[in-house]
Design a protein around this motif. Structure first.
Motif, mmCIF file in Angstrom:
data_model
loop_
_atom_site.group_PDB
_atom_site.id
_atom_site.type_symbol
_atom_site.label_atom_id
_atom_site.label_comp_id
_atom_site.label_asym_id
_atom_site.label_seq_id
_atom_site.Cartn_x
_atom_site.Cartn_y
_atom_site.Cartn_z
ATOM 1 N N GLN A 81 50.080 36.896 41.321
ATOM 2 C CA GLN A 81 51.232 37.229 42.154
ATOM 3 C C GLN A 81 50.986 38.428 43.051
ATOM 4 O O GLN A 81 51.669 38.606 44.054
ATOM 5 C CB GLN A 81 52.454 37.504 41.272
ATOM 6 C CG GLN A 81 53.127 36.254 40.748
ATOM 7 C CD GLN A 81 54.469 36.557 40.118
ATOM 8 O OE1 GLN A 81 54.808 37.703 39.841
ATOM 9 N NE2 GLN A 81 55.259 35.525 39.869
ATOM 10 N N ALA A 82 50.007 39.260 42.683
ATOM 11 C CA ALA A 82 49.753 40.469 43.461
ATOM 12 C C ALA A 82 48.842 40.202 44.652
ATOM 13 O O ALA A 82 48.762 41.023 45.562
ATOM 14 C CB ALA A 82 49.124 41.536 42.560
ATOM 15 N N ARG A 83 48.167 39.072 44.655
ATOM 16 C CA ARG A 83 47.234 38.765 45.744
ATOM 17 C C ARG A 83 47.965 38.339 47.012
ATOM 18 O O ARG A 83 49.081 37.809 46.967
ATOM 19 C CB ARG A 83 46.276 37.647 45.316
ATOM 20 C CG ARG A 83 45.206 38.066 44.338
ATOM 21 C CD ARG A 83 44.500 36.859 43.750
ATOM 22 N NE ARG A 83 43.950 35.983 44.756
ATOM 23 C CZ ARG A 83 42.676 35.985 45.163
ATOM 24 N NH1 ARG A 83 41.822 36.840 44.613
ATOM 25 N NH2 ARG A 83 42.241 35.135 46.068
ATOM 26 N N ASN A 84 47.298 38.537 48.128
ATOM 27 C CA ASN A 84 47.822 38.070 49.400
ATOM 28 C C ASN A 84 47.649 36.560 49.515
ATOM 29 O O ASN A 84 48.496 35.860 50.064
ATOM 30 C CB ASN A 84 47.100 38.778 50.551
ATOM 31 C CG ASN A 84 47.755 38.520 51.891
ATOM 32 O OD1 ASN A 84 48.929 38.793 52.065
ATOM 33 N ND2 ASN A 84 46.995 37.978 52.834
ATOM 34 N N GLU A 85 46.529 36.058 49.004
ATOM 35 C CA GLU A 85 46.243 34.627 48.997
ATOM 36 C C GLU A 85 46.213 34.153 47.548
ATOM 37 O O GLU A 85 45.781 34.876 46.656
ATOM 38 C CB GLU A 85 44.892 34.334 49.661
ATOM 39 C CG GLU A 85 44.796 34.750 51.113
ATOM 40 C CD GLU A 85 43.415 34.514 51.686
ATOM 41 O OE1 GLU A 85 42.559 33.960 50.958
ATOM 42 O OE2 GLU A 85 43.180 34.882 52.839
ATOM 43 N N GLY A 86 46.628 32.925 47.323
ATOM 44 C CA GLY A 86 46.569 32.371 45.983
ATOM 45 C C GLY A 86 45.138 32.075 45.576
ATOM 46 O O GLY A 86 44.200 32.182 46.362
ATOM 47 N N ILE A 87 44.963 31.721 44.309
ATOM 48 C CA ILE A 87 43.649 31.320 43.826
ATOM 49 C C ILE A 87 43.814 30.043 43.025
ATOM 50 O O ILE A 87 44.648 29.961 42.115
ATOM 51 C CB ILE A 87 42.972 32.419 42.984
ATOM 52 C CG1 ILE A 87 41.614 31.924 42.465
ATOM 53 C CG2 ILE A 87 43.855 32.901 41.849
ATOM 54 C CD1 ILE A 87 40.777 33.003 41.821
ATOM 55 N N THR A 88 43.048 29.020 43.397
ATOM 56 C CA THR A 88 43.060 27.727 42.720
ATOM 57 C C THR A 88 41.668 27.421 42.221
ATOM 58 O O THR A 88 40.693 27.504 42.979
ATOM 59 C CB THR A 88 43.535 26.608 43.663
ATOM 60 O OG1 THR A 88 44.876 26.887 44.083
ATOM 61 C CG2 THR A 88 43.499 25.261 42.973
ATOM 62 N N VAL A 89 41.558 27.084 40.946
ATOM 63 C CA VAL A 89 40.272 26.745 40.346
ATOM 64 C C VAL A 89 40.359 25.332 39.795
ATOM 65 O O VAL A 89 41.304 24.994 39.070
ATOM 66 C CB VAL A 89 39.902 27.726 39.214
ATOM 67 C CG1 VAL A 89 38.592 27.317 38.559
ATOM 68 C CG2 VAL A 89 39.806 29.147 39.753
ATOM 69 N N TYR A 90 39.380 24.494 40.154
ATOM 70 C CA TYR A 90 39.320 23.129 39.641
ATOM 71 C C TYR A 90 38.532 23.120 38.334
ATOM 72 O O TYR A 90 37.463 23.736 38.230
ATOM 73 C CB TYR A 90 38.670 22.198 40.654
ATOM 74 C CG TYR A 90 39.641 21.695 41.696
ATOM 75 C CD1 TYR A 90 40.143 20.399 41.645
ATOM 76 C CD2 TYR A 90 40.083 22.523 42.724
ATOM 77 C CE1 TYR A 90 41.047 19.933 42.598
ATOM 78 C CE2 TYR A 90 40.991 22.077 43.674
ATOM 79 C CZ TYR A 90 41.459 20.777 43.600
ATOM 80 O OH TYR A 90 42.368 20.327 44.537
ATOM 81 N N GLY A 91 39.081 22.419 37.338
ATOM 82 C CA GLY A 91 38.450 22.373 36.033
ATOM 83 C C GLY A 91 37.985 20.990 35.663
ATOM 84 O O GLY A 91 37.884 20.086 36.505
ATOM 85 N N PHE A 92 37.699 20.796 34.387
ATOM 86 C CA PHE A 92 37.213 19.515 33.895
ATOM 87 C C PHE A 92 38.220 18.412 34.208
ATOM 88 O O PHE A 92 39.433 18.605 34.125
ATOM 89 C CB PHE A 92 36.959 19.592 32.392
ATOM 90 C CG PHE A 92 35.803 20.487 32.037
ATOM 91 C CD1 PHE A 92 34.497 20.045 32.162
ATOM 92 C CD2 PHE A 92 36.027 21.777 31.604
ATOM 93 C CE1 PHE A 92 33.436 20.876 31.847
ATOM 94 C CE2 PHE A 92 34.969 22.611 31.282
ATOM 95 C CZ PHE A 92 33.662 22.162 31.406
ATOM 96 N N GLY A 93 37.682 17.254 34.591
ATOM 97 C CA GLY A 93 38.542 16.136 34.942
ATOM 98 C C GLY A 93 39.123 16.241 36.334
ATOM 99 O O GLY A 93 39.989 15.448 36.704
ATOM 100 N N GLY A 94 38.660 17.226 37.114
ATOM 101 C CA GLY A 94 39.153 17.381 38.472
ATOM 102 C C GLY A 94 40.563 17.925 38.565
ATOM 103 O O GLY A 94 41.231 17.765 39.587
ATOM 104 N N THR A 95 41.025 18.589 37.494
ATOM 105 C CA THR A 95 42.370 19.151 37.493
ATOM 106 C C THR A 95 42.404 20.464 38.258
ATOM 107 O O THR A 95 41.580 21.353 38.020
ATOM 108 C CB THR A 95 42.849 19.397 36.051
ATOM 109 O OG1 THR A 95 42.779 18.173 35.321
ATOM 110 C CG2 THR A 95 44.272 19.917 36.035
ATOM 111 N N ALA A 96 43.365 20.596 39.161
ATOM 112 C CA ALA A 96 43.519 21.823 39.939
ATOM 113 C C ALA A 96 44.448 22.780 39.221
ATOM 114 O O ALA A 96 45.562 22.417 38.841
ATOM 115 C CB ALA A 96 44.062 21.511 41.324
ATOM 116 N N HIS A 97 43.990 24.000 39.020
ATOM 117 C CA HIS A 97 44.793 25.029 38.367
ATOM 118 C C HIS A 97 45.138 26.102 39.396
ATOM 119 O O HIS A 97 44.274 26.887 39.808
ATOM 120 C CB HIS A 97 44.030 25.646 37.197
ATOM 121 C CG HIS A 97 43.625 24.649 36.153
ATOM 122 N ND1 HIS A 97 44.477 24.195 35.188
ATOM 123 C CD2 HIS A 97 42.439 23.995 35.955
ATOM 124 C CE1 HIS A 97 43.859 23.322 34.417
ATOM 125 N NE2 HIS A 97 42.623 23.177 34.858
#
Length: 749
Positions: A613-629
């Motif tokens: 929440q403190a970042r100016n831009e979000g962060i998305t990491v893709y994990g196993f099974g191609g799930t976006a977090h």
């Protein structure tokens, strides 16, 4: 409230019971301005309530001291707020509840309030007695119903009548709040019985220190820092107007705040009804561990560090309000509340008219496992106990030479049975199907900074061995096993490599005889020198600090558990999530964030996730099974700027190898993988210090500063360029002891 629940600072104490004492002769106070300067220079304040007398308007005798025990004389009326409440027993035998004496009507509901020196509030008289001692006389005569009427509608959110009459035989609480934000926060609390009897009834079910073990310094409404103060207002007598009206009773509100996590959400939220208090929406608040871990907050163990006098009441004094705060799809009456369409499940025990009989079914030992709260909520602790019966052991590593093929000897033993070995070829814990049983070894290098160059694996991953495969052979002694690396080490490899052991045996905790539970067993690692002297990797964070919030830090389907030293082998400078992101004909097409890949280097990813929440831009990491977090909504529960919350010692400061990281073996963080996913030579990287700092400080101004020639950082260079032509000069200003030392700028204590 939303902001206040994410930060915390406790510095108050008080307690005990007592009657009136005769104040000493009033002495002239020292110069008030001097006293205020001393307050502003204090690092901590303590408010001790010496006594309270009630013969009409309550009179409070209290003392304010600083961290050195010196009396603080500069307190002004505007600096203080005063509460007084009584603890009302439930006539039907349910839990007792606090009820504030001082209330007001807001929007058609009743809300508890304080006496304070500001417009719209009552305030009595404050006398200075010198040496930090004060007398406050309330403006409200709580003993006279005509002078202290209960405001209309004088009911709870559910329409139950409130009783604000003076009851001198009950436990009372006076709380003092220091509200001047130029001074350290402080709360004074005093429990007593006005009639002079000893305090025999209390309701303190959670210690503020427990909250602070995750929240660092729990602060709400700007300067309220003690749960003992909170409950004097946040009780059944306070609501927020709406359709329906919303109670802010602590036992309801706090459970609802904390209920959501990755595996659970309030039934009402799942049904599409947000959890709002006024204009603030708490539907997305995420608890950092299993929500059934009641003992994470409630601890009644005598002598425990964070014990509370009634810390075990969660399993002995159930109520409709508490249980319904999380199980809010259940209705206890004869029909659902029409204003709550998510109430779809009738109470299995039938219609409930009061809390007096809840314990007859749900307290310890009642009606079997399904109804006993401690058992029904105890699955996490039972899984932890089951996992404790397994210990991974890397016994030896041979063949760890340049160009060699490592051979790992390992075992799994039971520490609860004298380290008896498991037969991983036959024991049901290791033979469960569908991936429920998992055990693997990984080989990565080097401990100077992991990159796994030459492993033959894509995106910087280590060599991996399935320790449950048929190729794994029995070892030299019973219960030991031997696994050979499928890949030889690079011929030019130097330094120290690391072998990790990870996985999850299967357990039958949920259903006896059916091995379907993935038991989170602590990972282990062993470092082996390929050339030269054994070199340990730098220690940056302490897993015990992680687990203050996370309980047990277990990820990737309970494969990776409680060992940062294993995480860093995969989450290294070459690693990105490109292997998990969408592709078309083998070509990356971009994720939901518009990126082709995101770094999963630990030194950037962990900062980025926790600063969501403190970042100016979000962060998305893709994990196993191609799930976006998507972690852009993560709110750090403590002080995000306090690096010491997670870091070991001074590891967050720019010292040692970080004075010149690239020349001291610390690698840049890949932001764009080059032509080959296996060969990292053409990867474009952030310089090491830029990678760390920009993971939180990601706004445009900060990025310009980091790339300024005087700073020397970069967001796009090969590792060769970082080592030969790019020099970060961050330590000149931000190094330890410098004018903008990270410790100073972040306010780390």
């Amino acid at each position: 409230m939303a902001a206040g629940l994410v930060a915390l600072a406790i510095a108050g104490c008080g307690g005990g019971s007592g009657s009136s004492t005769t104040p000493p002769d009033v002495v002239l106070p020292p110069d008030i301005e001097t006293g205020q300067t001393a307050l502003a220079n204090s690092t901590a304040l303590n408010i001790h309530i010496n006594s309270v007398t009630i013969a009409g308007r309550p009179v409070v005798d209290f003392t304010v001291t600083n961290q050195a025990g010196s009396g603080m004389t500069g307190i002004a009326p505007a600096d203080l707020r005063f509460n007084i409440s009584k603890l009302q027993p439930d006539p039907e035998g349910g839990p007792a509840n606090w009820q504030n004496y001082i209330n007001r009507a807001v929007g058609g509901v009743v809300q508890a309030t304080q006496e304070r020196a500001s417009t719209g509030y009552a305030f009595g008289t404050l006398e200075r007695l010198g040496s930090g001692r004060y007398i406050y006389t309330f403006a409200t005569d709580i003993t006279d119903p005509s002078a202290n009427t209960c405001p209309a509608p004088c009911t709870t959110a559910e329409g139950e009548p409130l009783d604000t009459r003076y009851a001198p035989a009950l436990t009372h609480r006076v709380a003092i709040q220091q509200a001047n934000r130029n001074y350290p926060e402080a709360t004074g609390v005093h429990d007593f019985v006005p009639s002079g009897e000893p305090v025999t009834m209390l309701r303190d079910v959670v210690a503020t220190s427990t909250c602070n073990s995750c929240h660092s310094e729990l602060t709400a409404h700007g300067s309220r820092v003690d749960t003992k103060l909170c409950v004097t207002c946040h009780n059944p007598g306070t609501s927020v107007a709406g359709t329906p009206n919303t109670t802010v009773d602590f036992k309801v509100m706090i459970h609802r705040f904390h209920y959501n996590n990755a595996g659970a959400a309030l039934p009402s939220v799942q049904a599409g009804v947000p959890y709002r208090i006024g204009r603030d929406d708490f539907s997305a608040v995420t608890f950092t561990q299993d929500v059934r871990n009641c003992t994470r907050c409630h601890d009644g163990t005598p002598g425990a560090a964070n014990t509370a006098p009634q810390g075990d009441h969660w399993k002995t004094q159930p109520s409709m309000q508490v249980c319904g705060s999380c199980h809010d799809n259940v209705y206890f009456g004869s029909a659902p509340d029409p204003t709550k369409p998510y109430q779809t499940v009738p109470h299995s025990g039938g219609v409930m008219t009061d809390n007096g009989t809840c314990a007859s079914c749900h307290a310890a030992g009642k009606f079997g496992d399904a109804k006993d709260i401690a058992i029904a909520h105890g699955l996490p602790s039972r899984l932890t106990a089951a996992a404790a019966r397994f210990q991974f052991n890397i016994l030896s590593v041979s063949g760890a030479t340049p160009g060699g093929t490592p051979v790992v000897t390992f075992s799994v033993t039971d520490p609860t049975r004298g380290d008896a070995p498991y037969d991983i070829k036959a024991d049901p814990a290791f033979t469960a199907a569908a991936g429920v049983s998992s055990l693997s070894l990984k080989i990565g290098w080097t401990t100077a900074d992991f990159s796994n160059d030459g492993s033959g694996q894509r995106f910087g991953q280590p060599i991996s061995i399935n320790a449950l495969s048929a190729a794994v052979q029995p070892g030299p002694t019973a219960g030991t096993y031997i696994a050979s690396s499928p890949t030889a080490l690079p011929a030019g490899l130097t330094g120290t490599l690391r072998v990790t052991m990870e996985g999850h045996p299967a357990g039958d905790v949920t259903t006896a005889g059916s091995f379907t539970d993935r038991l989170a067993v602590k990972n282990v690692f062993k470092d082996v020198a390929v050339t030269g002297t054994l070199l340990a990797r730098r220690t940056v964070v302490d897993i015990a600090k992680c687990n203050m919030c996370h309980g047990t830090l277990s990820l990737h389907g309970n494969n990776r558990t409680d060992e940062i030293g294993a995480c860093t082998v995969c989450h290294n400078s070459n690693a990105t999530d490109a292997a998990r992101r969408p592709t078309s004909a083998g070509v990356l097409t971009g994720g939901i964030d518009g990126k082709l890949e995101e770094s999963i280097d630990f030194k950037t990813m962990i900062h980025g996730i926790h600063a969501g929440q403190a970042r100016n831009e979000g962060i998305t990491v893709y994990g196993f099974g191609g799930t976006a977090h998507d972690f852009s909504g993560v709110a750090f529960p403590g002080k995000i700027e306090d690096c010491a919350t997670c870091h070991v010692g001074t590891s967050y400061q720019i010292t040692g190898p970080w004075l010149a990281p690239s020349t001291n073996g610390i690698l840049g963080t890949t932001v764009s993988t080059g032509a080959s996913a296996i060969d990292p030579a053409d990867n474009l990287r952030m310089s090491p210090t830029v990678a760390v700092c920009s993971s939180c400080h990601d706004n445009a101004v900060a990025k310009v500063h980091m790339q300024d020639p005087s700073s020397g950082g970069t967001f796009s260079a090969t590792q060769s360029a970082l080592q030969t032509s790019i020099v970060e000069n961050c330590a000149m200003c931000h190094g330890a002891g410098r004018v903008f030392d990270v410790k100073t700028v972040h306010g780390v204590k």
